[in-house]
Design a protein around this motif. Structure first.
Motif, PDB file in Angstrom:
ATOM      1  N   LEU A 137       4.325  -8.831  -7.134  1.00 49.22           N
ATOM      2  CA  LEU A 137       4.124  -7.538  -6.485  1.00 49.22           C
ATOM      3  C   LEU A 137       2.854  -6.862  -6.993  1.00 49.22           C
ATOM      4  CD1 LEU A 137       5.321  -5.548  -4.457  1.00 49.22           C
ATOM      5  CD2 LEU A 137       6.599  -4.509  -6.349  1.00 49.22           C
ATOM      6  N   ALA A 138       2.098  -6.289  -6.060  1.00 44.88           N
ATOM      7  CA  ALA A 138       0.864  -5.568  -6.402  1.00 44.88           C
ATOM      8  C   ALA A 138       0.786  -4.310  -5.544  1.00 44.88           C
ATOM      9  CB  ALA A 138      -0.367  -6.432  -6.194  1.00 44.88           C
ATOM     10  N   TYR A 139       0.352  -3.199  -6.161  1.00 49.80           N
ATOM     11  CA  TYR A 139       0.250  -1.913  -5.470  1.00 49.80           C
ATOM     12  C   TYR A 139      -1.222  -1.526  -5.323  1.00 49.80           C
ATOM     13  CZ  TYR A 139       5.241  -1.131  -6.374  1.00 49.80           C
ATOM     14  OH  TYR A 139       6.599  -1.239  -6.417  1.00 49.80           O
ATOM     15  N   THR A 140      -1.534  -0.959  -4.177  1.00 51.83           N
ATOM     16  CA  THR A 140      -2.837  -0.339  -3.967  1.00 51.83           C
ATOM     17  C   THR A 140      -2.627   0.894  -3.101  1.00 51.83           C
ATOM     18  OG1 THR A 140      -5.124  -0.726  -3.275  1.00 51.83           O
ATOM     19  CG2 THR A 140      -3.387  -1.651  -1.881  1.00 51.83           C
ATOM     20  N   HIS A 141      -3.690   1.647  -2.835  1.00 50.53           N
ATOM     21  CA  HIS A 141      -3.541   2.835  -1.998  1.00 50.53           C
ATOM     22  C   HIS A 141      -3.294   2.414  -0.552  1.00 50.53           C
ATOM     23  CE1 HIS A 141      -4.487   6.637   0.030  1.00 50.53           C
ATOM     24  NE2 HIS A 141      -4.199   7.206  -1.136  1.00 50.53           N
ATOM     25  N   MET A 142      -2.488   3.203   0.165  1.00 47.91           N
ATOM     26  CA  MET A 142      -2.132   2.859   1.529  1.00 47.91           C
ATOM     27  C   MET A 142      -3.354   2.790   2.435  1.00 47.91           C
ATOM     28  SD  MET A 142       0.861   4.534   3.918  1.00 47.91           S
ATOM     29  CE  MET A 142      -0.107   5.695   4.881  1.00 47.91           C
ATOM     30  N   GLY A 143      -4.327   3.661   2.190  1.00 48.02           N
ATOM     31  CA  GLY A 143      -5.530   3.647   3.008  1.00 48.02           C
ATOM     32  C   GLY A 143      -6.310   2.354   2.855  1.00 48.02           C
ATOM     33  N   ASP A 144      -6.453   1.874   1.617  1.00 49.91           N
ATOM     34  CA  ASP A 144      -7.164   0.620   1.378  1.00 49.91           C
ATOM     35  C   ASP A 144      -6.416  -0.560   1.984  1.00 49.91           C
ATOM     36  OD1 ASP A 144      -8.980   2.134  -0.012  1.00 49.91           O
ATOM     37  OD2 ASP A 144      -8.156   1.666  -1.992  1.00 49.91           O
ATOM     38  N   ALA A 145      -5.070  -0.548   1.828  1.00 49.44           N
ATOM     39  CA  ALA A 145      -4.268  -1.632   2.398  1.00 49.44           C
ATOM     40  C   ALA A 145      -4.336  -1.606   3.920  1.00 49.44           C
ATOM     41  CB  ALA A 145      -2.822  -1.514   1.926  1.00 49.44           C
ATOM     42  N   GLY A 146      -4.351  -0.393   4.507  1.00 50.58           N
ATOM     43  CA  GLY A 146      -4.433  -0.276   5.961  1.00 50.58           C
ATOM     44  C   GLY A 146      -5.741  -0.804   6.514  1.00 50.58           C
ATOM     45  N   ARG A 147      -6.835  -0.559   5.820  1.00 47.59           N
ATOM     46  CA  ARG A 147      -8.117  -1.064   6.284  1.00 47.59           C
ATOM     47  C   ARG A 147      -8.188  -2.587   6.198  1.00 47.59           C
ATOM     48  NH1 ARG A 147      -9.767   3.867   4.402  1.00 47.59           N
ATOM     49  NH2 ARG A 147      -9.755   3.158   2.240  1.00 47.59           N
ATOM     50  N   LEU A 148      -7.678  -3.140   5.115  1.00 48.28           N
ATOM     51  CA  LEU A 148      -7.682  -4.593   4.984  1.00 48.28           C
ATOM     52  C   LEU A 148      -6.784  -5.250   6.041  1.00 48.28           C
ATOM     53  CD1 LEU A 148      -7.602  -5.103   1.115  1.00 48.28           C
ATOM     54  CD2 LEU A 148      -9.429  -5.804   2.668  1.00 48.28           C
ATOM     55  N   SER A 149      -5.685  -4.581   6.376  1.00 47.56           N
ATOM     56  CA  SER A 149      -4.748  -5.128   7.364  1.00 47.56           C
ATOM     57  C   SER A 149      -5.124  -4.760   8.787  1.00 47.56           C
ATOM     58  CB  SER A 149      -3.325  -4.626   7.059  1.00 47.56           C
ATOM     59  OG  SER A 149      -2.923  -4.989   5.764  1.00 47.56           O
ATOM     60  N   GLY A 195       0.829  -1.198   0.000  1.00 47.74           N
ATOM     61  CA  GLY A 195       0.000   0.000   0.000  1.00 47.74           C
ATOM     62  C   GLY A 195       0.862   1.246   0.000  1.00 47.74           C
ATOM     63  N   ILE A 196       0.597   2.165  -0.903  1.00 51.79           N
ATOM     64  CA  ILE A 196       1.443   3.347  -1.065  1.00 51.79           C
ATOM     65  C   ILE A 196       0.595   4.605  -1.176  1.00 51.79           C
ATOM     66  CG2 ILE A 196       3.281   2.037  -2.230  1.00 51.79           C
ATOM     67  CD1 ILE A 196       2.193   3.206  -4.889  1.00 51.79           C
ATOM     68  N   LEU A 197       1.261   5.743  -1.005  1.00 52.83           N
ATOM     69  CA  LEU A 197       0.698   7.040  -1.359  1.00 52.83           C
ATOM     70  C   LEU A 197       1.359   7.439  -2.673  1.00 52.83           C
ATOM     71  CD1 LEU A 197       0.766   8.872   2.116  1.00 52.83           C
ATOM     72  CD2 LEU A 197      -1.176   7.740   0.995  1.00 52.83           C
ATOM     73  N   PRO A 198       0.641   7.370  -3.790  1.00 50.33           N
ATOM     74  CA  PRO A 198       1.271   7.566  -5.107  1.00 50.33           C
ATOM     75  C   PRO A 198       2.083   8.843  -5.221  1.00 50.33           C
ATOM     76  CG  PRO A 198      -0.983   6.805  -5.359  1.00 50.33           C
ATOM     77  CD  PRO A 198      -0.805   7.093  -3.908  1.00 50.33           C
ATOM     78  N   GLU A 199       1.580   9.955  -4.639  1.00 49.54           N
ATOM     79  CA  GLU A 199       2.289  11.222  -4.778  1.00 49.54           C
ATOM     80  C   GLU A 199       3.628  11.215  -4.050  1.00 49.54           C
ATOM     81  OE1 GLU A 199      -0.567  11.371  -1.320  1.00 49.54           O
ATOM     82  OE2 GLU A 199      -0.612  10.739  -3.431  1.00 49.54           O
ATOM     83  N   MET A 200       3.773  10.377  -3.011  1.00 51.26           N
ATOM     84  CA  MET A 200       5.039  10.292  -2.280  1.00 51.26           C
ATOM     85  C   MET A 200       5.907   9.141  -2.791  1.00 51.26           C
ATOM     86  SD  MET A 200       3.814  11.084   1.656  1.00 51.26           S
ATOM     87  CE  MET A 200       5.516  11.242   2.227  1.00 51.26           C
ATOM     88  N   GLU A 201       5.278   8.083  -3.284  1.00 53.08           N
ATOM     89  CA  GLU A 201       6.026   6.922  -3.768  1.00 53.08           C
ATOM     90  C   GLU A 201       6.902   7.275  -4.960  1.00 53.08           C
ATOM     91  OE1 GLU A 201       7.083   2.838  -3.479  1.00 53.08           O
ATOM     92  OE2 GLU A 201       5.988   4.194  -2.149  1.00 53.08           O
TER      93      GLU A 201
END
Length: 415
Positions: free
Chosen positions: A204-216, A117-123
């Motif tokens: 490897l798979a990328y998604t938004h950090m917020g979505d990954a945080g909720r799933l985790s 999970g990443i923040l695209p603008e910072m990644e």
């Protein structure tokens, strides 16, 4: 008239004449043998150098230079840690991330993945994954958007393309009346990237950090913070200093540690290959021994005449040393030229051979890359040429001594 006379006589021995045409042919074989072995050794070392450099570059396109993760798998104040890291002059970029393992399910197939999970603008400041996009893009990654970007090999396995939907299951489960159930969510594929490294493109798979945080179930926290530095080789020292400034109680890692065994195995393989192929060079160089022994036997009467005319044993010795040295020098130079041309044009040559024979030199699922790389380094060139030349010169010692010890009276009596 000719100075030095030893070199002049050595050149006469190497030139074809009716009486010694076979000896000249054997000398030519010795030259070709040294040239081929030197060229092969240069090409193989260039491939190893190119393989190491190519893998390193492709790893750094996807993997951050260094990272800091929380001891419990989460960092609540990741913004403070990011500010601490970004305040250093030797840090180029900082980005938080949420890591986890999961499984993607499509209508056709199922595959395990490494979810990031990443923040695209910072990644963008720590990895160049956007430059590797072959379809779609990262622009659609947004909080609660439930979008995902995957590798090309993974997309081919799942038989999905941009716009298709997949179901993501994470390893953390939720307790239900019927027992522990994995958490899952449907995601839309909005991008496909190709890093050229099979292991990354298939997992490897990328998604938004917020979505990954909720799933985790870690909420607004992050697993860790990625750091990009100005000098990748200094990443281990820089990331440790950042951790100390932050206050400790974190795990630190860097690209050299994550892939240490891989690069160590490359260096070990390169050393072993150098030693093995050096034996081939030695065999080719010591063909000079048989060549010069034949010359000594054939020229025994001429050696006796030279000795009777006043030539010393040292003069005879240097004649055959010069002859063997010329063979070694010619073979080394020919090998240097051939090896340089092949190493600099290896990709084109390999492509032609692959198309003609219908084979593939590089299996991407084994070697992480799909093309045959080549990188010619000056240190390898001079080392190979120097060792080959020294072996050729050392091969002249025995036959030269044998020629110097020839008894003139005995040689003339049997002529």
């Amino acid at each position: 008239m000719y100075r030095p006379v030893e070199l002049f006589i050595a050149l006469r021995h190497l030139r074809s004449r009716n009486r010694n045409r076979f000896v000249s042919f054997i000398s030519l074989i010795s030259v070709v043998g040294i040239a081929l072995s030197v060229a092969v050794l240069m090409v193989v070392l260039s491939v190893m150098n190119g393989f190491e450099a190519e893998v390193k570059d492709r790893i750094l396109e996807v993997v951050p230079h260094a990272s800091i993760t929380g001891i419990g798998g989460r960092i609540e104040d990741w913004k403070e840690l990011s500010s601490t890291a970004a305040g250093r002059d030797d840090v180029v970029g900082v980005a938080p991330f949420v890591d986890g393992q999961g499984m993607l399910v499509s209508d056709a197939e199922t595959a395990g993945i490494e979810l990031r999970g990443i923040l695209p603008e910072m990644e963008r400041s720590v990895a160049r994954v956007e430059d590797l996009i072959v379809a779609g893009g990262f622009d659609g990654l947004a909080d609660r958007g439930y979008k995902i970007v995957i590798g090309r090999v993974l997309a081919e396995r799942l038989q999905v393309k941009v716009g298709d939907s997949v179901v993501l299951l994470v390893t953390e489960g939720s307790m239900t009346p019927i027992g522990l159930m994995p958490r899952m969510r449907r995601f839309e594929v909005i991008g496909i990237f190709y890093a050229g490294m099979y292991d990354i493109d298939r997992s490897l798979a990328y998604t938004h950090m917020g979505d990954a945080g909720r799933l985790s179930r870690i909420g607004d926290a992050a697993t860790g913070v990625s750091v990009s530095v100005s000098d990748p080789l200094a990443a281990p020292e820089i990331i440790r200093e950042i951790a100390r400034q932050y206050g400790g109680n974190v795990y630190v890692s860097d690209w050299t540690r994550q892939h240490a065994n891989f690069f160590r195995s490359i260096e070990l393989t390169k050393s072993i290959i150098f030693i093995i192929l050096l034996m081939v060079v030695a065999v080719a160089a010591f063909n000079i021994v048989s060549t010069l022994v034949m010359v000594v036997r054939e020229k025994s009467s001429e050696i006796a005449i030279l000795r009777s005319m006043g030539a010393s044993a040292t003069n005879i010795l240097w004649i055959f040393v010069a002859e063997g040295t010329l063979i070694g020098f010619a073979g080394t130079i020919m090998g240097l030229l051939a090896g340089t041309v092949l190493a600099l044009n290896l990709a084109s040559v390999a492509g032609v051979i692959e198309s003609v024979l219908g084979i593939s030199f590089i299996a991407p699922d084994v070697y992480f890359i799909s093309e045959l790389p080549s990188r010619l380094e000056f240190s390898d060139v001079w080392r190979v040429c120097l060792v080959a030349f020294l072996l050729a010169v050392s091969a002249t010692i025995y036959p030269a001594l044998r020629g110097a010890w020839t008894n003139p009276a005995t040689a003339l009596r049997h002529d």
